[in-house]
Every structure is written in C-alpha cells, then in structure tokens.
Design an enzyme around this catalytic site. Structure first.
Site, PDB file in Angstrom:
ATOM      1  N   ASP A  31      72.839  52.619  80.054  1.00  0.00           N
ATOM      2  CA  ASP A  31      73.250  52.347  81.434  1.00  0.00           C
ATOM      3  C   ASP A  31      72.056  51.909  82.273  1.00  0.00           C
ATOM      4  OD1 ASP A  31      74.980  52.018  83.523  1.00  0.00           O
ATOM      5  OD2 ASP A  31      75.142  54.139  84.025  1.00  0.00           O
ATOM      6  N   GLY A  70      78.221  58.156  87.998  1.00  0.00           N
ATOM      7  CA  GLY A  70      79.390  58.492  87.221  1.00  0.00           C
ATOM      8  C   GLY A  70      79.320  59.885  86.624  1.00  0.00           C
TER       9      GLY A  70
END
Ligand SMILES: *[C@@H]1O[C@H](CO)[C@@H](O)[C@H](O)[C@H]1NC(C)=O
Ligand SMILES: *[C@@H]1O[C@H](CO)[C@@H](O)[C@H](O)[C@H]1NC(C)=O
Ligand SMILES: *[C@@H]1O[C@H](CO)[C@@H](O)[C@H](O)[C@H]1NC(C)=O
Ligand SMILES: *[C@@H]1O[C@H](CO)[C@@H](O)[C@H](O)[C@H]1NC(C)=O
Ligand SMILES: *[C@@H]1O[C@H](CO)[C@@H](O)[C@H](O)[C@H]1NC(C)=O
Ligand SMILES: *[C@@H]1O[C@H](CO)[C@@H](O)[C@H](O)[C@H]1NC(C)=O
Ligand SMILES: *[C@@H]1O[C@H](CO)[C@@H](O)[C@H](O)[C@H]1NC(C)=O
Length: 816
Positions: free
Chosen positions: A624, A509
């Site tokens: 994450d 991302g």
C-alpha cells in the site's frame, strides 16, 4: 528391621552403582556410571548420562536438561559402539570413560588429588574436585572448560592465558555425529583481540573486537531482559561470558554447522519449544571481507559494497559485476614524504576493520592516538579502543583496512589516513560535506545531495522511547513476550489524552491514528487497528516483533504495540511534517518542495523500499505504498509508514496470491488489482506511480486533460512517446530542477509502471538507476487496471474513476 538394613547394605556393596540410580549428583572413587544410569544435578536441572544422537547407534557421554527432551548441552569426545560404556573417577582425579578395557576418553588434571569426587552442578557444569573443596577456583577439572557446541550461562569464550587453553564453542560434525566439526566461535589473540566464526582455518564471520560495550560487529547487542553479558580482560584471562537475570529462564547459545549459524535459544515452557532469540550471521554483510580492502558493506545500500569516501573500485569492471573482492584504492595515493601533513577522515557508524595488524595502548586518548598514528607512515587508521562514555584508549591499524561494514545509525567511528589535499581545511572533525551538483540547486536545511548518496551527520537518538522499554521490562511478561515491545495502555491513554478526538490525526483503512506525547516529551503516533482483523493474538504479536526489528532511516519506526482485550494498537514515532500527499498535491504548500527536496524524497523512499524487499530476515512487501504513506520528518526526509501492516493485520505472509486485497486505487499494479497477485514488483509499480506524482505534483487518479487520458500514467506515457515528457513537470519546481535528473526520474518511473511485472526493474536496480548515469532500457506500455475493466475480472468493476481528495485504503475480502 535389622534384616532390612542388612539387605540395603548388601545391595550397596554388591551393586555399587545402585547408589546412583536415584537422583544423585556425585560419584566418588568407589562408584561409577554405566550406560542406562544417570547423575542428576541437585536442583534437578541437568542430567549426565549416555545417549545416542538421532540416526546413530553409537553411545556418547553427555549432559542434557532434565525436563527438556533431546537437548544435549555437552558431550565427551569419544564414541562407544554398544552399551558397555562406564565412567569412573580415578584416584589421581581424572574422569575415565571405558568400554570394557579400552579407555575411550579421559580427562587430565594438573593437580594432585587426595579424595576426588565428580559432581554435576545445577549450572550444567560437570566438575571434579576434592571432596571437601567447594571453591570453584580449585576444581581439578570442569566441563565448562571444554565447551562443545553450546554455551550455557556462566561459561566462557576466550582464553585462559595461564594455561594457554582456549574456550571455544565448536559445532558438532552433524546432528548424528557430536565429534567436533570445523565450525567454531573462537578468539584470535591479536594486540586488539577479536572474535570470529571460523570454518576450519578460514575466517567466516568476524564478530569483531570488544569495544567496551559490545562486539564491534554486533552493535545491536543491547541490554535485554534475559541476560547480562560481560567481557573480562586481565593478564590471566580474556573472555566473554553471560549470566541470567532471572534463573528461571532457560537459554543457551549454539553453534550449528549444518546451517552455518550461531543461535541463541530461549525455552518457552508453555509451548515446549526452543525459540530462536538471536541468530548470526545476520546478513550477507557479515561475510568476511566481502568488499575487499577499503570497501565497506552496507546492507541498505544500493549494492552491498561501497568504497570508502574518496576511494574508488580497484577494478571498476569487476566491481560493476558485483565482484568486490579486489576492493578499492585511494583516489589520491598517500605520499608520506611529509607525513605530518596527512589528515584523517572520519568514517562513522562502522564495524572496525580486521585487527590482525594492530597496536593498542589503553592509556592514550583519541588525540594522542591521532598523533601517534600520524607519525608512522604505515598507520592507516586509528580510533578509541573503548567507546564507553566519551571513549578512551587507542587502537591503530597497519596495512590495508579490510572487512569494514557500515550500519545505519549505530556502529563506531574510524579515522582513516588520507592525503591532506583530499580533505578540506578542517581535519578529524565531522563537517557537512557539500557537493555542488548545480549552481541552481539551493541547499535545503543544510542537506545536500549527490545522486542518492547523502552524507549523514546525525546519529540515531539512543534515548528514544526509553520509558517504553523500561515499562516493558518491568512487566516481567511471559517468556513469549520477552522481546515484544509492549506499551502499557496507561501510557497511551496519558499520551493521547484517552485517544481524544482532538488528537486524531488521520484515518486509514486499518483504523484511526492519534497523536500523543510521552512523559519524556517524545511524540508518538498511535494507530488503533480496527477490529476486523482475522489474525490471532499470537500471530499478531509475532508479526509486531518482526516488524519492530526493521530499522532504516527511511522507515517510520514502530516503537511497540499495545494489546487490550480485543483492541490492538501500534505505536510509531511521530513525524512533524505529516504526510507527503498533504504537501505535494497542494499547489501552495508544494512550493516548499523544490526539486532537490523531491529528489531526496524519491531516493529515500526507494531506499526504504529496497530495505523492506531485501532485508535478509524478512521480506516485506508493502502492498500500500502511496503519497499518504510517505511521512516527512522535520528536515523533510521521507519515511515510509504502514509497512508490514498487511502482515500485522493478518494478510498473507509472503508473495503469492491473496484473498484479501489491500491497497489503494490508483497505486495498484494491474495483476494485483485484478487477481490479488502481489510481489515485490507490485510495490515497484506503486513506487513508479508515486514517483510520477512527485514530479508532476498531481494525483494519478484525479487527473484529467484535454487529451482524455484517464490518469497520470497514461498522460506521462503519451507525452513520453511524443518526446515531450518534460511537460508533465510541476511548474512549482521549474526554477530548481536539473533537466537530466528529472528526465531520468520520469524514465525510471515509466519503467516501474510497465504492464508486465517481469519487465519492471526490482528495487536494487531502481536505486542504482536513480543514482547513476547509466543507459536505461526503453519503457514498454504502462499497465493500470482501469484499462482491463471489462467483464468481471477485477473486484473493482463499476468503480468510477473520480477525484478523491481523501484516499481510502481498501481492505476487502474478494467475494467468492
Ligand atoms: C535421520 O534419518 C531419517 C531417515 O533417513 C532422515 O529423514 C532424517 O533427516 C535423519 N535425521 C538426521 C538428524 O540426520
Ligand atoms: C565395538 O568396538 C570394539 C573395539 O573397538 C570391537 O572389538 C567390537 O567388535 C565392536 N562391536 C560392535 C558391535 O561393532
Ligand atoms: C587416571 O586416569 C588417567 C587417564 O587415563 C591416567 O593417566 C592416570 O594414570 C590414572 N590414574 C591412576 C592412579 O590410575
Ligand atoms: C523470576 O521469574 C519468576 C517467574 O517469572 C518470578 O516469579 C520471580 O519473581 C523472578 N525472580 C526475580 C528475582 O525477578
Ligand atoms: C542445526 O540446524 C539444522 C538445520 O537448520 C537443524 O535441523 C538442527 O536442529 C540444528 N542443530 C542444533 C544443534 O540446533
Ligand atoms: C611525493 O611528494 C613530493 C613533494 O610533494 C614529490 O616531490 C614526490 O615526487 C612525491 N612522490 C611520489 C611518489 O608521488
Ligand atoms: C610503524 O609501525 C610499524 C608497526 O608497528 C613498525 O613496525 C614500524 O617500525 C613503525 N615505524 C616507525 C617509523 O615507527
């Protein structure tokens, strides 16, 4: 004309002090300095005069920087209650500070003076010397011999053995009282001398002996772009000092009693502030003797203190309640009836023990040292006194070994006396120590496990990334960038063939990732951050500087960054075995990962995460953590990647509430997914998911079964409640697992994914649970955000839970 001349002469006679009112650096017998007047060193760097500390009306004689406000580097130990102070040099060559007729402070010089003058030098040193004498060795007196709380370049810390005077750096009592406090940096003249931070008579932090390269307790003291340091030991003097590489840099080291720290500061001219360049103590492990005799402190351990191998806690009850002072005792006491039979156990990567009872011979080598130690039953350990090159000299310890700490990948070796039966055939030399956990466990690449504790034989390759660091040093850079590991764009372009598509190895991302190879042969991974970051350049650089300092064997090493106009790139070490998701979720490849390997991965990730969460300088919440962010090195050791990236990218800095949700479906704790609330416990949640995935070989989200469980977690939970948890285990590890271990891991995993953050264990407990056999709490119902998917409480409303083979990290701004 003549009249004017007369006036000047007259003025000088009538008001002798007028002479020094303009920039003058010297006074002689006929002159003096009264309050309000100053001496300014020739190059205009330092000023001597009277000042009052903050919130104090008293006046002190001190030295400060001409161009930097309120930074006193030296102070005379005497206070004056009004502005009548006056400093003179008298004809025996002593400085005398008076208030009216009262002598407030004076110096004593052992030498006879003829025509003494006092001069403030550009180094910040106030010296008294014969007028014609310029040799620094012949100064009658110098302020550098009497440091206050600051060490400037060229000052010494240690002892003048001829005069018996110690050079020590002593804090002020308080910011408003510059008289000497009881917090100081001094050297204790043991046979193997060592430096301490003392609080009064108590040892507070042991910096350790000089080992040729650095203080034993500061192994990360490295050559740097700002200053060089040196340790001198002769029959006359023994001291540590440092000097500037470039005189334009302004730096100082200060003892601070208020904060109980020592700091090195560098002046940042552009922004007009003192930047902390180094600080100590670093962490709890620096606390003197925290782990007691034969204990060793390890900041990345499951708990701070561990016993040396083949030692056990003296009182396990105290030890288990984190009271480590009693330390450890040998599993097998020394008997020494036949001392020559004793052996030595090599302990790697440590700060050597307290040297109070030591003996040193610099002419002996390691083997002679061993024999010498072996022959004396009270010798408990030995090692080289100087570790430069292959090592030289001999130091031996008598009595209990105290205040050892273990570093990751750095630190020195210590050889500890053991009963022969405790060690195998080989002695002295390191071998792979094998602990058979179970006959069914195969050894993987020579790595073996006992619980989470591995015996590491490899050391950090110190030549890693040398070319980058040199490149960076050559740049000079602004002061602000001095410790920012910048990598030249040209190096990245060469290494990655201009970020060629064929070198692209992934896309997250935050942007694409490229593989590259440096001229030195070292492989790197370059992550190019996408341009949507909201973060300013300065914050970005600051974050990189912090993250670069995080080093742990279970973290992918960030080597540096590259900034090119709008583009920002991060350079990491490259991991040959790629990411965990590529192996674990592939039915064929996952056969490579048998249970011991998986357990090693689980424990490694846990330790890496623990380090991120509790490193004392910086608490990092990963935000994450997932299988694709766990990379595997050539030995399939796990390393967490992308840690700190939320910070680098410009997310909120600590725990709390964030507008920007960073994470990946399937790994996010419910409170984080729904409300953007993140904390160490949301990382624990992700870890729990990862753990269950590793055991089952299945993704949390692409998971469907006949019983209609929406995901792996609910599936695991329903099996657990029915006592059938073992059914979730990947069939690929059926032959290699130990039931109790797998079962325990599932249990821990379920504890980690409990609905309420406060129920989940923190990482220290997780690591502990994985490595021990203690009783575990019963898990409560797990949480996952899909379940709460009614109404508009989450930004993910409407997302369907489909199989995704290519996980996407989400970085989105919550619509408001
Ligand atoms: C000086 O006094 C002010 C007001 O009492 C206080 O806020 C400040 O912290 C003091 N500074 C120091 C260095 O003690
Ligand atoms: C300053 O100290 C002197 C001698 O110690 C004393 O006589 C005098 O009264 C003091 N002055 C003030 C203003 O406190
Ligand atoms: C100079 O000052 C020192 C310290 O006050 C004193 O011991 C010494 O006698 C003085 N010398 C003369 C010549 O006054
Ligand atoms: C020292 O630093 C200044 C400013 O950064 C630079 O101009 C100068 O060339 C440097 N001197 C040396 C000897 O490197
Ligand atoms: C010492 O630390 C305190 C608190 O962190 C700080 O306010 C003060 O400025 C420091 N003193 C020095 C001399 O750096
Ligand atoms: C030490 O070892 C000798 C020989 O093995 C044995 O006879 C003796 O009892 C031992 N002494 C102690 C105190 O354990
Ligand atoms: C062993 O070393 C200690 C400490 O140096 C010394 O006091 C003792 O005499 C030595 N013993 C022998 C047998 O050499």
């Amino acid at each position: 004309m003549d009249f004017l001349y007369f006036l000047i002469i007259a003025a000088c006679i009538l008001i002798p002090s007028l002479k020094v009112s303009t920039a003058v650096d010297t006074i002689d017998l006929s002159q003096s300095i009264s309050d309000g007047m100053t001496l300014v060193s020739q190059g205009g760097k330092f000023v001597l005069g009277f000042f009052s500390p903050e919130n104090s009306s008293k006046r002190y004689l001190g030295i400060w920087y001409e161009n930097i406000p309120q930074t006193i580097v030296w102070v005379a130990n005497g206070a004056i209650n009004d502005s009548s102070g006056i400093l003179t040099v008298n004809n025996t060559g002593n400085l005398v500070l008076r208030q009216h007729d009262r002598v407030v402070w004076y110096t004593t010089s052992g030498k006879q003076a003829q025509n003494p003058v006092a001069q403030l030098l550009d180094s910040g040193n106030l010296v008294v010397r014969e007028e014609r004498e310029t040799n620094s060795e012949s100064y009658l007196w110098q302020s550098f011999d009497y440091p206050s709380d600051t060490i400037l370049p060229g000052m010494k810390l240690g002892w003048n053995l001829r005069t018996g005077r110690e050079w020590r750096m002593t804090s002020w009592k308080s910011p408003s009282d510059p008289s000497p406090g009881d917090f100081y940096w001094g050297m204790l003249l043991y046979n193997y001398p060592e430096f301490y931070l003392m609080k009064g008579t108590e040892k507070f932090v042991r910096v350790g002996p000089w080992n040729g390269l650095h203080f034993s307790g500061i192994p990360d003291q490295m050559p740097n772009p700002i200053y060089t340091y040196n340790y001198i030991s002769s029959k006359d003097e023994i001291y540590y000092t440092y000097s500037l590489k470039n005189d334009t840099v302004i730096t100082r080291m200060v003892m601070n009693q208020t904060s109980s720290t020592y700091n090195r500061y560098v002046w940042v001219e552009d922004q007009q502030f003192w930047k902390v360049y180094k600080t100590g103590p670093k962490d709890n492990c620096d606390t003197y003797g925290i782990c007691g005799p034969y204990g060793t402190c390890k900041i990345t351990g499951s708990q701070l203190c561990e016993c040396l191998e083949k030692f056990s806690p003296k009182s396990s009850q105290a030890w288990n309640s984190a009271d480590w002072n009693q330390g450890c005792v040998r599993n097998k006491p020394l008997n020494c009836t036949d001392k020559l039979k004793d052996k030595f156990m090599k302990v790697e990567g440590v700060k050597v023990p307290d040297t109070t009872h030591t003996w040193v011979d610099e002419t002996l080598g390691l083997e002679e040292c061993r024999i010498k130690c072996l022959n004396n039953c009270s010798c408990m350990a030995y090692t080289n006194s100087d570790i430069r090159g292959a090592g030289s000299g001999c130091v031996m310890w008598f009595g209990d070994l105290i205040d050892i700490r273990t570093f990751d990948g750095i630190g020195q070796d210590l050889y500890v006396r053991m009963d022969a039966s405790e060690l195998g055939e080989q002695e002295g030399h390191k071998k792979e120590v094998i602990i058979i956990v179970s006959a069914t466990i195969a050894t993987i690449f020579g790595m073996l496990l006992i619980g989470c504790y591995r015996i590491y034989t490899t050391r950090l390759n110190k030549t890693d990334s040398t070319d980058i660091i040199e490149c960076n040093e050559n740049r000079g850079g602004s002061e602000d960038d001095l410790d920012l590991p910048l990598v030249d764009l040209s190096i990245i372009i060469t290494a990655t063939d201009n970020l060629s598509i064929k070198n692209k190895i992934g896309k997250g991302g935050f942007g694409p990732v490229y593989k590259g190879r440096l001229v030195s042969g070292q492989e790197i991974a370059v992550k190019k951050l996408s341009r949507t970051s909201r973060q300013g350049m300065r914050e970005f650089k600051n974050e990189v500087k912090l993250i670069v300092k995080l080093q742990h064997r279970n973290l992918v090493k960030l080597i540096g960054c590259c900034v090119q106009e709008q583009d920002r790139m991060l350079v990491y070490e490259y991991m040959t075995n790629g990411s965990l998701d590529q192996l674990i979720f592939d039915n064929t490849k996952s056969k490579l990962l048998d249970w011991p390997t998986r357990f090693n991965i689980i424990c490694g990730v846990a330790r890496g995460l623990l380090y991120l969460h509790q490193d004392s300088r910086l608490r990092i919440i990963h935000r994450d953590l997932k299988a694709s962010n766990v990379l595997l090195d050539n030995l399939l050791n796990p390393k967490i990647s992308d840690f700190g990236i939320a910070r680098i990218f410009g997310g909120d800095q600590t725990e709390g509430n964030t507008e920007r949700v960073v994470g990946t479906y399937g790994y996010m704790a419910p409170e984080y997914a729904a409300d953007g609330l993140f904390s160490v416990k949301s990382d624990v949640f992700s870890f729990g998911i990862l753990l269950l995935e590793i055991i089952s070989g299945k993704r949390n989200r692409g998971f469907y079964t006949a019983n209609h469980c929406p995901n792996l977690v609910t599936h695991a939970w329903s099996l657990w409640k029915e006592g059938r948890a073992i059914e979730m285990v990947d069939s690929n590890i059926e032959g290699s697992y130990i039931l109790s271990e797998v079962f325990r891991c599932i249990h821990v995993g379920l504890l980690c994914v409990q609905q309420h953050a406060e129920d989940r264990p923190a990482m220290p407990s997780v690591v502990l649970m994985l490595g021990s056999e203690s009783e575990l709490a019963e898990p409560k119902e797990p949480g996952f955000y899909v379940k709460n998917n009614q109404g508009k409480t989450t930004p993910f409303t409407g997302q369907t839970d489909t199989i995704s083979t290519n996980e996407i990290t989400i970085t989105l701004l919550e619509a408001r």
